[in-house]
Design a protein around this motif. Structure first.
Motif, short mmCIF file in Angstrom:
data_model
loop_
_atom_site.label_atom_id
_atom_site.label_comp_id
_atom_site.label_asym_id
_atom_site.label_seq_id
_atom_site.Cartn_x
_atom_site.Cartn_y
_atom_site.Cartn_z
N GLN A 1 0.18 4.17 0.57
CA GLN A 1 -0.18 5.04 1.69
C GLN A 1 0.62 4.68 2.95
N GLU B 1 2.70 7.10 5.41
CA GLU B 1 2.48 7.12 6.85
C GLU B 1 3.79 6.95 7.62
N ASP C 1 0.85 -1.20 0.00
CA ASP C 1 0.00 0.00 0.00
C ASP C 1 0.88 1.25 0.00
#
Length: 448
Positions: free
Chosen positions: A416, A420, A414
């Motif tokens: 994302q 993060e 992912d």
């Protein structure tokens, strides 16, 4: 306090998952494929740090590494933007998982540390471990060196050495295979290096699992630290216990000051080891040997009884920090109750819930790097890494903001998640005053 032993625990990273990467580590391979909880893992480790700081121990924090290690995946031929690299690596999930490991949390493998009382130039020496036996760990050492130099940056007091050559002859696993014995933290001590095999020489080796630490690596670390040969001991770990899942010495033995707590089958020629240690210490070595008929090697590995922290309480007494798993093994728990009431040096037991770490094969001892410091050296450490009430509150909130509570291997691709991680680490370096130590911060490749 003129001198003390500080513990520098590794913060569990946001990509903590169960990849089963560590052949020879029974807990690691046994948990492969399960869903992890990075937020709980980080909070469990932080809770242990806070509890020890509250007891008066000096407690420091070591940052996690940037993962996934996109630069490593690029070296392996994956191309394009960061999301494209992750998508390509996801088609070979074992590579993506290895490049995403949060194994730097086990800072006992970060380096071998010799205090200034032992070294030739009177500085505290750190030799970063190369961890060459496992791919997911062999990619750590460049960042480990940057992190340590940001914390121990005063070169008048500290020397941080790069990892040894990346070759099987110099397989080095750091402080997990090193124990220092002394009458006091600022007195000259006996540094005991435990190795699993000799690369050049015909000693008996394990046959089922690899012996990760070599004699040649231990000798090289002792030389670069300028240790006195008369106060340096090289001991072979018993091959049979390595084959039973004792991948590091700290899974079968732990020592502090003049106390050694170990299993009866920990070392080759064990009685000779005791005699030599006692002689070089000048007498007074206190050995607590657990007989095999009381606790088997297998039960020691399952409970991580010896992967414990042995902490000085003063006046010759010790605390033993163990994982909660010890309570679940009847023989181990019965032994511990007897131990603390035996009148010996260990007279207090502390237990912690470290399940997220334990399922990947790391207990209390794995999570910390021990550093003996004088008062002046302690004052020269980057002050923002010491765990205070304020820092603990900041870290607790930071974990809550940035960590997921579920992570599987499929989630590692992912894009994302990478965002993060970088957002979290950027904030952490400011909090801890570390500067730009990560590749995404200084525009580097991850390679020094």
């Amino acid at each position: 306090m003129s001198a003390f032993e500080a513990n520098f625990d590794g913060l569990v990273g946001p990509t903590h998952h169960y990849g089963g990467h560590s052949f020879g580590n029974v807990a690691s391979t046994g948990s492969a494929g399960q869903t992890a909880d990075p937020r709980a893992a980080a909070r469990q480790g932080l809770a242990k740090m806070k509890a020890l700081a509250d007891l008066g121990y000096r407690q420091g924090v070591l940052p996690p590494q940037e993962r996934p290690a996109v630069w490593t995946l690029r070296q392996l031929g994956f191309q394009g933007s960061d999301p494209e690299v992750l998508a390509g690596a996801a088609r070979q999930p074992h590579l993506l998982a290895a490049a995403s490991s949060a194994s730097s949390m086990w800072t006992a493998n970060a380096a071998t540390v010799s205090p200034s009382a032992d070294t030739g130039d009177g500085r505290v020496h750190f030799s970063v471990a190369n961890l060459q036996n496992k791919f997911h760990r062999a990619i750590e050492h460049e960042q480990t060196a940057r992190s340590l130099r940001a914390i121990f940056k005063d070169t008048a007091h500290f020397a941080v050495h790069d990892a040894l050559p990346m070759h099987p002859a110099f397989g080095d696993e750091g402080a997990a295979n090193h124990t220092r014995f002394a009458k006091a933290y600022d007195a000259p001590g006996v540094e005991c290096f435990v190795y699993g095999r000799r690369h050049w020489g015909g000693q008996v080796e394990p046959t089922r699992y690899p012996a990760r630490q070599t004699l040649e690596a231990s000798e090289a670390v002792a030389r670069r630290h300028g240790l006195n040969p008369a106060d340096t001991l090289f001991v072979q770990q018993h091959p049979a216990v390595i084959d039973a899942g004792v991948f590091h010495n700290d899974v079968i033995a732990v020592g502090n000051l003049d106390v050694l707590f170990c299993h009866a089958q920990a070392f080759v020629e064990q009685q000779s080891v005791y005699r030599t240690l006692d002689d070089r210490l000048g007498g007074g070595l206190r050995v607590i040997e657990v007989p095999a008929e009381r606790i088997s090697v297998e039960d020691a590995v399952r409970s991580y009884l010896f992967n414990s922290q042995l902490l000085d309480r003063g006046a010759g007494r010790m605390r033993l920090v163990v994982p909660e798993e010890c309570r679940g093994h009847a023989a181990v728990w019965d032994y511990l109750q007897t131990l603390i009431h035996s009148g010996g040096p260990i007279d207090e037991l502390l237990m912690f819930d470290l399940k997220q770490s334990m399922k990947n094969g790391g207990g209390p001892a794995c999570l910390r790097l021990r550093v003996a410091l004088t008062a002046a050296e302690g004052a020269a450490v980057n002050p923002r890494v010491w765990l205070t009430e304020e820092r603990h509150a900041e870290l607790e909130a930071w974990i809550g903001r940035h960590y997921r509570d579920r992570l599987s291997e499929a989630d590692l691709a992912d894009p994302q998640l990478l965002i993060e991680v970088r957002t979290a680490l950027d904030e952490l370096t400011r909090m801890l005053g570390l500067g730009s130590i990560y590749p995404f911060q200084y525009g580097g490749t991850g390679l020094s």
